[in-house]
Design a protein around this motif. Structure first.
Motif, PDB file in Angstrom:
ATOM      1  N   ASP A  41       0.838  -1.203   0.000  1.00 42.91           N
ATOM      2  CA  ASP A  41       0.000   0.000   0.000  1.00 42.91           C
ATOM      3  C   ASP A  41       0.872   1.252   0.000  1.00 42.91           C
ATOM      4  O   ASP A  41       1.972   1.278   0.575  1.00 42.91           O
ATOM      5  CB  ASP A  41      -0.912   0.018   1.229  1.00 42.91           C
ATOM      6  CG  ASP A  41      -1.919  -1.131   1.226  1.00 42.91           C
ATOM      7  OD1 ASP A  41      -2.219  -1.634   0.133  1.00 42.91           O
ATOM      8  OD2 ASP A  41      -2.397  -1.506   2.321  1.00 42.91           O
ATOM      9  N   GLY A  42       0.369   2.296  -0.620  1.00 44.61           N
ATOM     10  CA  GLY A  42       1.086   3.562  -0.604  1.00 44.61           C
ATOM     11  C   GLY A  42       0.973   4.257   0.742  1.00 44.61           C
ATOM     12  O   GLY A  42       0.022   4.042   1.514  1.00 44.61           O
ATOM     13  N   GLY A  43       1.927   5.089   1.065  1.00 42.29           N
ATOM     14  CA  GLY A  43       1.897   5.830   2.322  1.00 42.29           C
ATOM     15  C   GLY A  43       0.833   6.916   2.320  1.00 42.29           C
ATOM     16  O   GLY A  43       0.505   7.486   1.283  1.00 42.29           O
ATOM     17  N   SER A  44       0.280   7.204   3.483  1.00 45.52           N
ATOM     18  CA  SER A  44      -0.736   8.236   3.638  1.00 45.52           C
ATOM     19  C   SER A  44      -0.111   9.513   4.193  1.00 45.52           C
ATOM     20  O   SER A  44       1.010   9.509   4.710  1.00 45.52           O
ATOM     21  CB  SER A  44      -1.853   7.758   4.563  1.00 45.52           C
ATOM     22  OG  SER A  44      -2.487   6.598   4.056  1.00 45.52           O
ATOM     23  N   VAL A  45      -0.845  10.634   4.094  1.00 43.58           N
ATOM     24  CA  VAL A  45      -0.372  11.925   4.602  1.00 43.58           C
ATOM     25  C   VAL A  45      -1.217  12.300   5.813  1.00 43.58           C
ATOM     26  O   VAL A  45      -2.451  12.344   5.737  1.00 43.58           O
ATOM     27  CB  VAL A  45      -0.464  13.016   3.530  1.00 43.58           C
ATOM     28  CG1 VAL A  45       0.052  14.349   4.086  1.00 43.58           C
ATOM     29  CG2 VAL A  45       0.345  12.618   2.292  1.00 43.58           C
ATOM     30  N   TYR A  46      -0.547  12.569   6.918  1.00 42.34           N
ATOM     31  CA  TYR A  46      -1.203  12.971   8.159  1.00 42.34           C
ATOM     32  C   TYR A  46      -0.743  14.381   8.540  1.00 42.34           C
ATOM     33  O   TYR A  46       0.393  14.773   8.260  1.00 42.34           O
ATOM     34  CB  TYR A  46      -0.863  12.004   9.297  1.00 42.34           C
ATOM     35  CG  TYR A  46      -1.456  10.620   9.152  1.00 42.34           C
ATOM     36  CD1 TYR A  46      -2.653  10.283   9.774  1.00 42.34           C
ATOM     37  CD2 TYR A  46      -0.798   9.639   8.407  1.00 42.34           C
ATOM     38  CE1 TYR A  46      -3.193   9.014   9.655  1.00 42.34           C
ATOM     39  CE2 TYR A  46      -1.334   8.361   8.278  1.00 42.34           C
ATOM     40  CZ  TYR A  46      -2.531   8.056   8.905  1.00 42.34           C
ATOM     41  OH  TYR A  46      -3.067   6.794   8.778  1.00 42.34           O
ATOM     42  N   LEU A  47      -1.623  15.098   9.212  1.00 41.70           N
ATOM     43  CA  LEU A  47      -1.280  16.393   9.795  1.00 41.70           C
ATOM     44  C   LEU A  47      -1.336  16.259  11.314  1.00 41.70           C
ATOM     45  O   LEU A  47      -2.293  15.709  11.859  1.00 41.70           O
ATOM     46  CB  LEU A  47      -2.249  17.481   9.330  1.00 41.70           C
ATOM     47  CG  LEU A  47      -2.363  17.697   7.817  1.00 41.70           C
ATOM     48  CD1 LEU A  47      -3.349  18.816   7.517  1.00 41.70           C
ATOM     49  CD2 LEU A  47      -1.013  18.004   7.200  1.00 41.70           C
ATOM     50  N   LYS A  48      -0.311  16.774  11.977  1.00 45.73           N
ATOM     51  CA  LYS A  48      -0.213  16.634  13.431  1.00 45.73           C
ATOM     52  C   LYS A  48       0.066  17.982  14.071  1.00 45.73           C
ATOM     53  O   LYS A  48       0.905  18.754  13.581  1.00 45.73           O
ATOM     54  CB  LYS A  48       0.898  15.641  13.797  1.00 45.73           C
ATOM     55  CG  LYS A  48       1.005  15.345  15.277  1.00 45.73           C
ATOM     56  CD  LYS A  48       2.073  14.300  15.546  1.00 45.73           C
ATOM     57  CE  LYS A  48       2.177  13.970  17.025  1.00 45.73           C
ATOM     58  NZ  LYS A  48       3.212  12.946  17.301  1.00 45.73           N
ATOM     59  N   ALA A  49      -0.643  18.280  15.160  1.00 46.86           N
ATOM     60  CA  ALA A  49      -0.458  19.545  15.877  1.00 46.86           C
ATOM     61  C   ALA A  49       0.760  19.444  16.786  1.00 46.86           C
ATOM     62  O   ALA A  49       0.882  18.509  17.572  1.00 46.86           O
ATOM     63  CB  ALA A  49      -1.707  19.877  16.688  1.00 46.86           C
ATOM     64  N   ASP A  50       1.648  20.413  16.668  1.00 47.61           N
ATOM     65  CA  ASP A  50       2.883  20.442  17.447  1.00 47.61           C
ATOM     66  C   ASP A  50       2.966  21.785  18.168  1.00 47.61           C
ATOM     67  O   ASP A  50       3.058  22.842  17.524  1.00 47.61           O
ATOM     68  CB  ASP A  50       4.089  20.260  16.512  1.00 47.61           C
ATOM     69  CG  ASP A  50       5.394  20.082  17.263  1.00 47.61           C
ATOM     70  OD1 ASP A  50       5.445  20.417  18.465  1.00 47.61           O
ATOM     71  OD2 ASP A  50       6.379  19.616  16.649  1.00 47.61           O
ATOM     72  N   ALA A 120      -4.901  12.532   3.334  1.00 49.83           N
ATOM     73  CA  ALA A 120      -4.773  11.881   2.024  1.00 49.83           C
ATOM     74  C   ALA A 120      -4.400  10.422   2.236  1.00 49.83           C
ATOM     75  O   ALA A 120      -3.355  10.121   2.811  1.00 49.83           O
ATOM     76  CB  ALA A 120      -3.731  12.587   1.154  1.00 49.83           C
ATOM     77  N   SER A 121      -5.258   9.519   1.776  1.00 47.91           N
ATOM     78  CA  SER A 121      -5.030   8.082   1.962  1.00 47.91           C
ATOM     79  C   SER A 121      -4.180   7.530   0.825  1.00 47.91           C
ATOM     80  O   SER A 121      -4.374   7.879  -0.354  1.00 47.91           O
ATOM     81  CB  SER A 121      -6.359   7.330   2.012  1.00 47.91           C
ATOM     82  OG  SER A 121      -7.144   7.758   3.109  1.00 47.91           O
ATOM     83  N   GLY A 122      -3.265   6.651   1.183  1.00 43.11           N
ATOM     84  CA  GLY A 122      -2.423   6.010   0.184  1.00 43.11           C
ATOM     85  C   GLY A 122      -3.209   5.007  -0.657  1.00 43.11           C
ATOM     86  O   GLY A 122      -4.212   4.430  -0.213  1.00 43.11           O
ATOM     87  N   GLY A 123      -2.764   4.795  -1.887  1.00 38.99           N
ATOM     88  CA  GLY A 123      -3.420   3.848  -2.772  1.00 38.99           C
ATOM     89  C   GLY A 123      -3.198   2.405  -2.332  1.00 38.99           C
ATOM     90  O   GLY A 123      -2.162   2.075  -1.759  1.00 38.99           O
ATOM     91  N   ARG A 124      -4.175   1.554  -2.606  1.00 41.01           N
ATOM     92  CA  ARG A 124      -4.031   0.138  -2.261  1.00 41.01           C
ATOM     93  C   ARG A 124      -3.096  -0.569  -3.239  1.00 41.01           C
ATOM     94  O   ARG A 124      -3.101  -0.285  -4.442  1.00 41.01           O
ATOM     95  CB  ARG A 124      -5.393  -0.548  -2.279  1.00 41.01           C
ATOM     96  CG  ARG A 124      -6.334  -0.073  -1.180  1.00 41.01           C
ATOM     97  CD  ARG A 124      -7.629  -0.866  -1.198  1.00 41.01           C
ATOM     98  NE  ARG A 124      -8.331  -0.687  -2.461  1.00 41.01           N
ATOM     99  CZ  ARG A 124      -9.500  -1.272  -2.741  1.00 41.01           C
ATOM    100  NH1 ARG A 124     -10.070  -2.083  -1.874  1.00 41.01           N
ATOM    101  NH2 ARG A 124     -10.092  -1.059  -3.911  1.00 41.01           N
TER     102      ARG A 124
END
Length: 366
Positions: A41-50, A120-124
């Motif tokens: 599977d492709g990697g996904s993109v996450y946003l995180k509060a810092d 953004a979800s990674g592709g299967r």
């Protein structure tokens, strides 16, 4: 540090790896059958509060962020490796909007430290031919391609997460006040509009390091600010989340007929900007009491009592009357919940980033 409170970026998740078309070929194993592995599977993109970040400046320098693609499958039933996820750290208080053909949509409000959201979800990954074998299909000569990852255009808008917001007319002594109750050192001068960008001061309790209060000082408001005059309304979004407001009025703006006209003027501008913000809890403060005689000061205190107003009289420069005011700030901060920001689905401001030169944030102990 350059203060940037808006940015546009492109996020792209990783593609899924292709499935493998392979047959087992080994000595003494005739007709080994399909053994193509699946793609990762492709990697996904996450946003995180810092909470260590205070500006979106880095996202003005780089606009495209891509997660890792998945690896294709291989023979001998070997599946491809999954792509690594991409985690983007954003300042606490960032609003994330996704842009589309029908306009913007609010995707996330990163109002809590360490909050994480998938954007953004990674592709299967595709299936290898080993996956398709059956009693009726013993030698599938096909495999499945990987799927593409999601891709979005995002608009990031930072609304500072402060507990208290300082408002008032220009030259009311707001910067002097924040420099006295914290270690912030904003520009201070004897003329209006000395403050051109927001300043933050952070107070930390000496006996309890987890107890802190963030105070935001924004440029002064003038009559007609809701029509674009002055500088204040451009930065009012940074006090939308505050628990309460500290309204500071210079004693030079206190008249005999209507001493509290300065409070009313700024409150009217707040209401015209946003009705809810205009009704937010306020602590009223009259500053620069060192400029008047004790008799005049006592008369103003009696007038405030007669009008039923709880007004704190201080001199930020000479450190007069600050202790009871600071205690009131702590009490109100702990008894009032933080407010939600105002969501505006519109394009980013056309103001050049050069107009946001610096923001100073200093942690200190009370």
């Amino acid at each position: 540090m350059r203060f940037v409170d808006e940015a546009r970026i492109q996020v792209r998740a990783g593609k899924g790896g292709h499935g493998c078309l392979s047959f087992r070929r080994e000595k003494f194993v005739p007709r080994g059958g399909p053994d193509g592995g699946n793609g990762g599977d492709g990697g996904s993109v996450y946003l995180k509060a810092d909470n260590r970040l205070l500006s979106l400046y880095d996202f003005r320098l780089k606009r495209l962020y891509e997660a890792q693609n998945g690896r294709p499958g291989e023979g001998s039933q070997c599946d491809g490796r999954k792509g690594e996820n991409l985690v983007l750290n954003l300042p606490v208080g960032t609003l994330v909007y996704a842009e589309g053909p029908e306009g913007e949509v609010l995707v996330a409000d990163l109002s809590e430290p360490d909050a994480e959201v998938l954007v953004a979800s990674g592709g299967r990954g595709g299936k290898g031919n080993e996956h398709f074998k059956s009693s009726t299909m013993r030698a599938p000569r096909f495999s499945q391609p990987g799927e593409p990852g999601e891709e979005f255009s995002l608009r990031l808008e930072l609304k500072i997460l402060a507990d208290a917001g300082l408002i008032g007319l220009p030259n009311a002594g707001k910067s002097t006040f924040i420099s006295q109750v914290s270690a912030a050192r904003p520009k201070i001068a004897a003329y209006p509009f000395t403050t051109l960008t927001p300043n933050l001061g952070v107070m930390i309790d000496e006996f309890n390091p987890d107890r802190r209060m963030v105070i935001a000082d924004i440029p002064g408001l003038i009559e007609g600010a809701h029509e674009g005059q002055g500088l204040g309304l451009r930065f009012l979004k940074h006090v939308e989340r505050t628990r309460f407001l500290v309204h500071i009025l210079s004693i030079e703006d206190v008249g005999d007929e209507d001493p509290w006209a300065g409070f009313s003027l700024v409150n009217e501008e707040l209401r015209r900007f946003d009705a809810e913000l205009g009704e937010r809890r306020q602590i009223e403060v009259v500053n620069k009491i060192d400029l008047v005689s004790p008799e005049r000061l006592e008369a103003l205190k009696e007038r405030a009592k007669a009008d039923g107003r709880e007004v704190y009289f201080i001199s930020a420069r000479d450190d007069l009357g600050l202790e009871p005011l600071v205690q009131e700030l702590w009490q109100v901060c702990e008894s009032t919940a933080r407010n939600e920001p105002i969501v505006r689905l519109e394009g980013p401001s056309d103001v050049d980033e050069e107009e946001f030169p610096e923001i100073e944030v200093i942690y200190t102990r009370e």
